[in-house]
Design an enzyme around this catalytic site. Structure first.
Site, PDB file in Angstrom:
ATOM      1  N   GLU A 157      -6.021 -11.871  -5.658  1.00 35.35           N
ATOM      2  CA  GLU A 157      -4.614 -11.568  -5.938  1.00 35.35           C
ATOM      3  C   GLU A 157      -4.469 -11.719  -7.450  1.00 35.35           C
ATOM      4  O   GLU A 157      -4.452 -12.842  -7.973  1.00 35.35           O
ATOM      5  CB  GLU A 157      -3.674 -12.521  -5.201  1.00 35.35           C
ATOM      6  N   HIS A 171      -2.544  -1.442  -1.267  1.00 33.03           N
ATOM      7  CA  HIS A 171      -1.076  -1.425  -1.287  1.00 33.03           C
ATOM      8  C   HIS A 171      -0.619  -0.650  -2.513  1.00 33.03           C
ATOM      9  O   HIS A 171      -0.979  -0.980  -3.647  1.00 33.03           O
ATOM     10  CB  HIS A 171      -0.514  -2.847  -1.302  1.00 33.03           C
ATOM     11  N   GLU A 175       0.790  -1.999  -6.083  1.00 33.57           N
ATOM     12  CA  GLU A 175       0.015  -3.006  -6.817  1.00 33.57           C
ATOM     13  C   GLU A 175      -0.884  -2.325  -7.848  1.00 33.57           C
ATOM     14  O   GLU A 175      -2.107  -2.312  -7.742  1.00 33.57           O
ATOM     15  CB  GLU A 175      -0.768  -3.864  -5.820  1.00 33.57           C
ATOM     16  N   HIS A 192      -5.892  -7.139  -4.927  1.00 31.31           N
ATOM     17  CA  HIS A 192      -4.452  -7.024  -4.703  1.00 31.31           C
ATOM     18  C   HIS A 192      -3.716  -7.627  -5.902  1.00 31.31           C
ATOM     19  O   HIS A 192      -4.321  -8.143  -6.825  1.00 31.31           O
ATOM     20  CB  HIS A 192      -4.038  -7.810  -3.451  1.00 31.31           C
TER      21      HIS A 192
END
Length: 417
Positions: free
Chosen positions: A378, A176, A179, A304
């Site tokens: 994350e 993404h 990020e 991420h």
């Protein structure tokens, strides 16, 4: 003397001007029940809300922390609606443009030298891959696994024995675009692995017995766009048939129950799944590479941000994978090890129940392919900065994450054949 520009040139200049986010706000709301969750969904229908967490409107549920970006023009109306419905909220970011500019809070120590304490654009990352090959010719090789729709190369760095097939870990960052701390970690990993080999006992043992495949930027076109045109861009930059909207969410484009979760078929949405599984050049390049190295790859890890979680399968079903207990054990110890450096707390669990249901993810695809240890980090933070983690937080984030990755690698070395 006034300079008069041709109309066409003026139009072109305006068309490519970077998006600014002056006085845009990021709200955090916690709906107390389904009625309040529906209010947020209704607001999203009549306003342009950019959902930071969860990643799309349809994931919003009662008792979930919901972060979304609102334009200056709409922020007052949103605030009024939340007040009228007696919904608890806070404003995480009052001026998004200001936070974007504050993100670059580390000075370049030596101009021209690759910095691991700063965010690096694509041009610098490409130069860095060449530098790492030149500096560590026996340990680092660069593999072009494909190219993007805008003809940018997709590079994987192989760290370890150049000509030997051994157990391997495949890692990707930056699927993404916005990020940014994710590609920063992949660069940090390569730097630390090469720098500490022969000095650090654990890293030396790992590299003597296994290889690492590192894809520092998965979504190259999107990453470039986030640097040059729109800091908040998420998807890749492919054109969509019969739509003026650009891009596919690459982490919804894998052949893992691809169309099972609703509301991912809108080309204008940030979570658009694409026209078919593996429709995107980036996805196809990665899946082809992993398939061709399936006998080696024992672990798949994708990075991420944000929310401080360590996730494992599944995302597309509440059913637990056969080796759930093993995955949970690795994730628990991994998060415990990570916290020893700065006491940063991560939660862990299956994607579906820990974050929200998703289909077409790289993590589930790799697991279903046969890689039985697949994880998604994350990274920092929990929302104060969101996607705009300041550069001063890069090194701490990377240092603590490195501990968890090294633990996972050690575990796999010991417990897989």
């Amino acid at each position: 003397m006034r300079l008069i520009l041709p109309v066409g040139l003026i139009a072109t200049t305006l068309a490519i001007a970077p998006v600014r986010f002056d006085r845009e706000k990021v709200f955090r709301v916690k709906p107390q029940d389904e009625k309040q969750a529906d209010i947020i969904k209704d607001l999203a229908k009549t306003n342009e809300l950019d959902f930071w967490y969860p990643g799309a409107t349809h994931h919003v549920a009662a008792n979930m922390m919901v972060d979304f970006r609102v334009s200056e023009k709409e922020s007052q109306a949103i605030q009024s609606a939340l007040d009228q419905n007696k919904m608890h909220y806070e404003i995480l970011i009052h001026d998004l443009q200001e936070e974007i500019e504050k993100q670059f809070d580390v000075k370049e120590d030596i101009p021209g030298r690759h910095s691991y304490a700063k965010y690096n654009n694509w041009e610098k990352i490409v130069a860095w891959t060449e530098k790492m090959m030149d500096k560590y010719p026996e340990m680092v090789s660069r593999i072009k696994i494909g190219s993007t729709v805008e003809d940018n190369p997709l590079y994987v760095l192989k760290i370890g024995e150049k000509n030997e097939r051994r157990k391997a870990i495949f890692t990707d960052c930056g699927i993404h675009a916005r990020e940014w701390v994710s590609p920063a970690f992949c660069q940090w990993f390569v730097y630390q692995a090469t720098k500490t080999y022969g000095r650090n006992k654990i890293m030396t043992k790992l590299l003597d017995r296994m290889n690492f495949y590192i894809l520092p930027v998965f979504n190259v076109d999107g990453y470039i766009w986030s640097w040059t045109k729109n800091r908040m861009w998420r998807k890749n930059r492919s054109k969509n048939q019969n739509s003026k909207c650009i891009g596919t969410d690459l982490n919804r484009n894998f052949n893992a129950s691809w169309n099972s979760i609703p509301n991912t078929n809108d080309p204008c949405a940030d979570n658009y799944r694409g026209s078919a599984p593996e429709s995107e050049k980036e996805t196809k390049a990665v899946t082809n590479f992993i398939r061709s190295h399936l006998n080696e790859i024992k672990v798949y890890i994708t990075f991420h941000s944000y929310s401080q979680m360590l996730l494992f399968p599944y995302g597309y079903t509440s059913k637990l994978p056969p080796n759930h207990e093993d995955l949970a054990k690795v994730a628990k110890i991994g998060t415990d090890v990570l916290s020893t450096r700065y006491e940063t707390r991560y939660i862990y669990g299956p994607i579906e129940s820990t974050i929200y249901p998703i289909s077409g993810s790289s993590l589930d695809w790799a697991y279903d392919l046969g890689i039985k240890h697949t994880f998604a980090f994350e990274l920092r933070d929990k929302g104060k900065f969101g996607f705009l983690l300041p550069e001063s937080r890069i090194k701490p984030t990377c240092r603590e994450t490195m501990l968890a990755v090294k633990f996972i690698a050690k575990y796999i070395l010991k417990h897989t054949s």
